[in-house]
Design an enzyme around this catalytic site. Structure first.
Site, PDB file in Angstrom:
ATOM      1  N   TYR B  97       6.648  -1.648  13.037  1.00  0.00           N
ATOM      2  CA  TYR B  97       5.799  -2.729  12.554  1.00  0.00           C
ATOM      3  C   TYR B  97       5.588  -3.700  13.709  1.00  0.00           C
ATOM      4  CZ  TYR B  97       3.939  -5.435   8.574  1.00  0.00           C
ATOM      5  OH  TYR B  97       3.134  -6.074   7.671  1.00  0.00           O
ATOM      6  N   ASN B 170       2.879 -10.728  -1.657  1.00  0.00           N
ATOM      7  CA  ASN B 170       1.946  -9.904  -2.428  1.00  0.00           C
ATOM      8  C   ASN B 170       0.943 -10.701  -3.267  1.00  0.00           C
ATOM      9  OD1 ASN B 170       2.937  -7.613  -1.305  1.00  0.00           O
ATOM     10  ND2 ASN B 170       4.299  -7.095  -2.982  1.00  0.00           N
ATOM     11  N   VAL B 214       0.607  -6.112  -5.532  1.00  0.00           N
ATOM     12  CA  VAL B 214      -0.690  -6.709  -5.180  1.00  0.00           C
ATOM     13  C   VAL B 214      -1.726  -6.293  -6.221  1.00  0.00           C
ATOM     14  CG1 VAL B 214      -2.573  -6.754  -3.496  1.00  0.00           C
ATOM     15  CG2 VAL B 214      -0.199  -6.827  -2.703  1.00  0.00           C
ATOM     16  N   ASP B 235      -2.152  10.400 -10.079  1.00  0.00           N
ATOM     17  CA  ASP B 235      -1.846  11.305 -11.189  1.00  0.00           C
ATOM     18  C   ASP B 235      -0.351  11.561 -11.170  1.00  0.00           C
ATOM     19  OD1 ASP B 235      -4.489  12.563 -12.349  1.00  0.00           O
ATOM     20  OD2 ASP B 235      -4.778  12.258 -10.204  1.00  0.00           O
ATOM     21  N   ARG B 236       0.313  11.227 -12.231  1.00  0.00           N
ATOM     22  CA  ARG B 236       1.764  11.477 -12.293  1.00  0.00           C
ATOM     23  C   ARG B 236       2.225  11.352 -13.739  1.00  0.00           C
ATOM     24  NH1 ARG B 236       4.367   5.634 -10.482  1.00  0.00           N
ATOM     25  NH2 ARG B 236       2.732   4.424 -11.469  1.00  0.00           N
ATOM     26  N   GLY B 305      -1.233   1.459   3.611  1.00  0.00           N
ATOM     27  CA  GLY B 305      -1.530   2.882   3.822  1.00  0.00           C
ATOM     28  C   GLY B 305      -0.422   3.748   3.253  1.00  0.00           C
ATOM     29  N   MET B 306      -0.175   3.566   1.955  1.00  0.00           N
ATOM     30  CA  MET B 306       0.976   4.220   1.323  1.00  0.00           C
ATOM     31  C   MET B 306       0.975   5.741   1.483  1.00  0.00           C
ATOM     32  SD  MET B 306       1.828   1.952  -2.072  1.00  0.00           S
ATOM     33  CE  MET B 306       0.360   2.391  -2.983  1.00  0.00           C
ATOM     34  N   LEU B 330      -1.774 -10.330   6.106  1.00  0.00           N
ATOM     35  CA  LEU B 330      -1.388 -11.682   5.692  1.00  0.00           C
ATOM     36  C   LEU B 330      -0.746 -12.460   6.831  1.00  0.00           C
ATOM     37  CD1 LEU B 330      -1.228 -13.594   3.206  1.00  0.00           C
ATOM     38  CD2 LEU B 330       1.134 -12.856   2.950  1.00  0.00           C
TER      39      LEU B 330
END
Lengths: 391, 391
Positions: B97, B170, B214, B235-236, B305-306, B330
């Site tokens: 990061y 968030n 968020v 979808d889960r 960007g999960m 942020l």
């Protein structure tokens, strides 16, 4: 016979209510303008590159003779002198472009010609005037075009026709893109031998597809403002020659794609500042290269997709490098009621052209060989300069 | 003994020049603040989640006891009450990061606590005050944090600590993203039974990762302005339950990714307008779905960007659909000297929270189980709500 004697050069008045249509399909679209009213002023017949259906441009187009059409009070009939073949013209014929003229249609949307005759209410144009189509409109690939006077812009007769025929799409795109997205700082444009101690360093831009007509214009228009250009071209035979050509136009840096295959592209920049603005007309990897060069907070404008590949952007480029991506579509810009502003810019560009400050590669092709020009534009004969039909 | 009797609650004054460091590495960074000057005011020892090297958060972090540190004139010593585990906290520990605290470092950047004692020059804070860290800063995963007063923001004591601990990253991101990119038209927020004949339809936004903190805040903050939300979730198992939850928060439409696998996504919109703004915190296909929903000229903001996949955009989306893509970070927003403006917004958000108008899923975890919370945050135990350490 006063009426007839006042008829402008070479235009004929019909006294019948009908004319012939040759082998043309009798679509409403064509019939409308081809049923002259009593004593209508008529154009000469026009030889045209016509397509009746969408499809591959080299198979769906044909050279036909169109019968005379009526010249209404506000129309101007122009004997075409030159008209280019753009990728977008091909896309329109293929039916894959948002612009969709009703079929059958004549190809082409940009060009220059000489006023042949004018409608009864016309005051601003006279036979012999050099006029270009502005804004761009359908049907320039034919010997005679009849359109409302609002489509024609009178220009200096000293303008080379091949430039007058091509200035309103690509060079205008280059000019707008340099002005509309990032407030670029202009730099010192004096030649090095008369430079003061204080040298103002202008901003920089980066572009791919730099050998394109837009690319060539970007280099020269940026140079005129003291803005540096970093240029990316494809790896191919002759790339050294292409580099030299672009450098002669004023390019600061020219790299082939493979030359940029280094971890830190910024190390290539030497004395050129990190670019604030990038132009992408290729897509795929070539777009990624533009993004790599951009400075923190930079903007990439996409105006073409020659590689037919999408633009791929990492999440961190958006979040941490704060890049913005957007697009440019000249048609949208023009249609937002900017005809006058647009023509002033065309006059500016034509002035640069007449002064020898703006030039680009073109190949002039006789109208009779327009099918060869189409083949070249379709890339069938490898990389070719912009094809411009000369009537 | 006046000096000592004025010492705030539970803080000790040292008269020696040295203190112990336990098993801590004696890096310059740590030593600096751990050599008290004569008669220095000292914090209690602090139990902390510390890492000495970058790496996988579940292996490089350890729970250690840090010795007392000096409380300088402008410092405030805060007994921490709660601090969340964000993906960015994990990325910081991993060293991937842009924020890189000097090592060794204590994890966490956001949290709330109670003032334990204050430095000699402090006037605005008193022991017992509820304070949150604002702007976010390193080292909240420990029982006692000593920082300059400029890092602390006093808040209403009625605020639920888990919300005070989580509001500044968030929910603030959600609020800023709704305000900063597109001038969204607010709509009618009255309930349907008291609606007039004239109903103002607000704009719409579309977002992926809608179950994220968020995402949940975006839904509620948009709803408060009469702005519609189209929400995309994975979808889960349990997606029906997730849908219901989001609808209860005020979501207009919620789709799983596979539900949007239709040619014309606009057909799904029913009475919701085409969205002018989109939020992407996933990337890959989920970002493409956001782009598909956007209206002509729309903007997509990437803030996460999960899926660890890039964003892919077609050339025509830029040129003909005139989409713009940008990012939100942020940290950059806060660091642009907006502390005061930021705190006003936090107070606004905390007000909404106290009124029950803004809520989101969290799981409170005792500090002693912070390793389990780390594992959950790392996704080792499947999808989990935001983990918040409670001290």
């Amino acid at each position: 016979m006063d009426l007839l004697s006042s008829t402008p050069l070479a235009c004929a008045r019909f006294v019948t209510l009908k004319t012939t249509h040759g082998a043309l399909p009798k679509s409403t679209h064509f019939l409308r303008s081809r049923f002259p009213t009593f004593s209508a002023l008529m154009s000469p017949p026009s030889t045209a590159v016509l397509y009746e259906n969408h499809g591959p441009p080299d198979t769906v187009t044909k050279l036909v003779e169109l019968p005379p059409v009526e010249i209404k009070a506000n129309d101007v009939c122009v004997k075409m002198l030159a008209s280019p073949i753009h990728p977008s013209d091909l896309n329109i014929i293929e039916g894959v472009y948002p612009v969709r003229p009703p079929l059958p249609a004549v190809g082409g949307r940009e060009g220059v010609g000489e006023v042949h005759c004018v409608g009864s209410a016309i005051q601003g144009f006279s036979p012999g005037d050099l006029v270009m189509m502005s804004p761009p409109s359908d049907g320039t690939w034919q010997t005679h075009v009849v359109k409302d006077q609002s489509f024609w812009h009178k220009i200096d007769k000293d303008t080379p026709v091949e430039y007058a025929a091509t200035v309103s799409i690509n060079p205008l795109t280059a000019l707008r893109m340099l002005e509309d997205f990032v407030d670029l700082k202009s730099g010192d444009t004096m030649s090095s031998d008369i430079k003061h101690v204080l040298v103002i360093t202008g901003d920089a831009i980066v572009q791919n597809g730099a050998t394109s007509m837009v690319g060539q214009c970007v280099i020269q228009l940026a140079k005129l403002r003291g803005i540096h250009t970093i240029n990316i071209i494809r790896d191919r035979t002759g790339s050294d020659k292409a580099k030299e050509k672009l450098k002669n136009l004023g390019a600061d840096e020219v790299y082939t794609e493979s030359q940029i295959d280094v971890k830190n592209v910024k190390s290539l920049l030497a004395n050129v500042p990190e670019p604030a603005l990038g132009f992408n007309c290729v897509g795929g990897k070539a777009a990624t290269l533009v993004l790599k060069f951009l400075r923190q907070g930079g903007t990439m404008v996409t105006y073409g997709g020659m590689a037919k590949k999408p633009v791929t952007v990492s999440t961190s480029a958006f979040i941490f490098k704060d890049l913005s991506l957007t697009g440019f579509y000249l048609q949208k810009w023009i249609s937002s009621d900017k005809t006058q502003e647009c023509r002033e810019m065309l006059d500016y560009l034509l002035g640069l052209i007449r002064e020898g400050k703006l030039k680009y590669d073109m190949e002039l092709v006789p109208f009779s060989e327009s099918h060869m020009a189409l083949d070249k534009s379709l890339g069938k004969l490898g990389s070719q300069p912009k094809q411009v039909i000369k009537f």
